[in-house]
Design an enzyme around this catalytic site. Structure first.
Site, PDB file in Angstrom:
ATOM      1  N   HIS A   1      -9.433   0.481   5.358  1.00 36.30           N
ATOM      2  CA  HIS A   1      -8.236   0.779   6.170  1.00 36.30           C
ATOM      3  C   HIS A   1      -8.278   1.787   7.184  1.00 36.30           C
ATOM      4  CE1 HIS A   1      -4.130   1.908   6.683  1.00 36.30           C
ATOM      5  NE2 HIS A   1      -3.662   1.007   6.073  1.00 36.30           N
TER       6      HIS A   1
ATOM      7  N   GLY B   1       3.119   1.852  10.795  1.00 37.02           N
ATOM      8  CA  GLY B   1       3.828   3.017  10.874  1.00 37.02           C
ATOM      9  C   GLY B   1       4.564   3.411  11.916  1.00 37.02           C
TER      10      GLY B   1
ATOM     11  N   GLY C   1       3.091  -1.528   4.224  1.00 39.84           N
ATOM     12  CA  GLY C   1       2.957   0.112   4.109  1.00 39.84           C
ATOM     13  C   GLY C   1       4.417   0.649   3.603  1.00 39.84           C
ATOM     14  N   GLY C   2       5.032   1.330   4.417  1.00 37.81           N
ATOM     15  CA  GLY C   2       6.377   1.871   3.867  1.00 37.81           C
ATOM     16  C   GLY C   2       7.355   1.036   3.333  1.00 37.81           C
TER      17      GLY C   2
ATOM     18  N   GLU D   1      -6.737   4.287   8.342  1.00 40.45           N
ATOM     19  CA  GLU D   1      -6.677   5.703   7.883  1.00 40.45           C
ATOM     20  C   GLU D   1      -8.098   5.987   7.412  1.00 40.45           C
ATOM     21  OE1 GLU D   1      -1.749   4.876   7.755  1.00 40.45           O
ATOM     22  OE2 GLU D   1      -3.120   5.234   5.746  1.00 40.45           O
TER      23      GLU D   1
ATOM     24  N   SER E   1       3.697  -2.567  10.323  1.00 36.35           N
ATOM     25  CA  SER E   1       5.027  -2.410  10.531  1.00 36.35           C
ATOM     26  C   SER E   1       5.789  -3.643   9.937  1.00 36.35           C
ATOM     27  CB  SER E   1       5.446  -2.032  11.867  1.00 36.35           C
ATOM     28  OG  SER E   1       4.996  -0.839  12.282  1.00 36.35           O
TER      29      SER E   1
ATOM     30  N   GLU F   1      -5.015  -5.315  10.585  1.00 36.91           N
ATOM     31  CA  GLU F   1      -3.843  -4.214  10.747  1.00 36.91           C
ATOM     32  C   GLU F   1      -4.310  -3.592  12.233  1.00 36.91           C
ATOM     33  OE1 GLU F   1      -1.951  -2.580   6.837  1.00 36.91           O
ATOM     34  OE2 GLU F   1      -3.746  -1.578   7.252  1.00 36.91           O
TER      35      GLU F   1
ATOM     36  N   ASN G   1       0.794  -1.047   0.172  1.00 39.92           N
ATOM     37  CA  ASN G   1       0.023   0.086   0.172  1.00 39.92           C
ATOM     38  C   ASN G   1       1.000   1.307  -0.016  1.00 39.92           C
ATOM     39  OD1 ASN G   1      -1.825   1.840   0.579  1.00 39.92           O
ATOM     40  ND2 ASN G   1      -2.371   1.348   2.416  1.00 39.92           N
ATOM     41  N   TRP G   2       0.831   2.019  -1.223  1.00 37.22           N
ATOM     42  CA  TRP G   2       1.953   3.035  -1.291  1.00 37.22           C
ATOM     43  C   TRP G   2       1.065   4.465  -0.516  1.00 37.22           C
ATOM     44  CZ3 TRP G   2       5.022   4.227  -6.275  1.00 37.22           C
ATOM     45  CH2 TRP G   2       5.702   3.090  -6.334  1.00 37.22           C
ATOM     46  N   LYS G   3      -0.113   4.173  -0.105  1.00 32.69           N
ATOM     47  CA  LYS G   3      -0.680   5.499   0.607  1.00 32.69           C
ATOM     48  C   LYS G   3      -0.684   6.731  -0.191  1.00 32.69           C
ATOM     49  CE  LYS G   3      -0.042   2.903   4.883  1.00 32.69           C
ATOM     50  NZ  LYS G   3      -0.284   3.045   6.303  1.00 32.69           N
TER      51      LYS G   3
END
Length: 245
Positions: A91, A167, A226-227, A93, A205, A161, A8-10
Site C-alpha cells: 500500500h 483520502g 478506505g474510510g 502508505e 476515495s 490506488e 481497508n480499515w487502516k
C-alpha cells in the site's frame, strides 16, 4: 472469479466497532460479489469469528520471513492462524511511511502465497508523477517489481490506488481509470497465461456516490475502499453497487 469489494480499515477500530461487521453481514447475506474487511491486526481474530457467508477477513501487511527476531512484525502464517484469508501488500502508505521497495513487497507477496493467503498488491503514482506524465511508467515498474512469478489469478489481486486520490475526496476521471486498468491487464498478459482472470481493483476515495460509475469502467473488478469501509451503511452501498455492476 467473482468481483471483490475490499475494505481497508487502516489504523482504525476497536472492539466496539465490530458491531459494524454484524450490521454488514446482516444486510448483505448473499451479495453477488465477495466482501473483504482488513482491520488492524488486533481485531483480525475477533472479526473472523463474526464473519459469515461471503465476508472474508484480511490483514494490512505481513513480514517476508516465516519467524524470527523481528519485533513488532507478523508473519503470513500467523495471519492465517488468526483467521485471515487475504493480505494487503505494498500500500502507498507502507511504501511512503516505511520505505518499502518493490523488492520487499515482492518478498512479502511470496511469503503470503506460500502461506495460502490471497495477496492484494497495490500500485499507484503520486500527484507529481502524474503531472509529469509518468503514471504508466511508474505503475509498470511497480507491477514488474512487486508481483512474484508464482502469482495466479486465484491467489493474487492487483489494486490501483493513485496516491493523490487516497483520502482526499479526489478521483481520476473515468477515462484515466480505464487507461490504467487496461495497461495493468496488458502487462499481466505479458507474464501470466491467466491474466484475464486477475481481479483489478480501483482504490482512492471510493464512496457510495461514485462507486457505480467506477464499477462500470472496463477492467475494474472491484474496489479497495478506505474510510467508507468503516461503516456498514457506506461499505454496504459500495457492495450493492458492485453487485449490480
Amino acid at each position: 472469479m467473482r468481483k471483490l469489494a475490499a475494505g481497508n480499515w487502516k489504523m482504525n477500530g476497536v472492539e466496539a466497532d465490530l458491531a459494524e461487521v454484524d450490521a454488514l453481514v446482516s444486510a448483505h447475506r448473499t451479495p453477488r460479489c465477495e466482501m473483504l474487511l482488513c482491520p488492524p491486526a488486533t481485531l483480525i481474530s475477533r472479526m473472523a469469528a463474526r464473519a459469515t457467508g461471503d465476508l472474508f477477513i484480511g490483514a494490512q501487511d505481513c513480514h517476508a520471513k516465516a519467524s524470527g527476531a523481528h519485533t513488532g512484525d507478523i508473519s503470513a502464517a500467523m495471519l492465517v492462524d488468526a483467521g485471515a484469508t487475504h493480505v494487503i501488500l505494498g500500500h502507498s502508505e507502507r511504501r511512503a511511511d516505511h520505505g518499502e521497495t518493490d523488492a520487499e513487497v515482492r518478498a512479502k507477496a511470496e511469503a503470503a502465497l506460500a502461506a495460502g493467503l490471497v495477496a492484494i498488491i497495490c500500485v499507484g503514482e503520486t500527484e507529481a508523477q502524474r503531472d509529469a506524465g509518468q503514471t504508466l511508467e511508474v505503475i509498470g515498474g511497480q507491477l514488474a517489481g512487486s508481483v512474484p512469478e508464482a502469482a495466479t489469478a486465484r491467489t493474487t489481486v492487483i489494486a490501483y490506488e493513485p496516491v493523490w486520490a487516497i483520502g482526499t475526496g479526489r478521483t481520476p476521471t473515468l477515462e484515466e481509470i480505464a487507461e490504467v486498468h487496461a495497461f495493468l491487464r496488458a502487462r499481466l498478459a505479458e507474464r501470466f497465461s491467466d491474466a484475464e482472470g486477475f481481479r483489478l481493483l480501483y482504490g482512492g476515495s471510493v464512496k457510495p456516490s461514485n462507486a457505480g460509475e467506477i464499477f462500470a469502467v472496463a477492467n475494474v473488478d472491484g474496489a479497495l475502499v478506505g474510510g467508507a469501509s468503516l461503516k456498514a451503511s457506506d461499505f454496504g452501498a459500495v457492495v450493492a453497487a458492485l453487485s449490480a455492476a
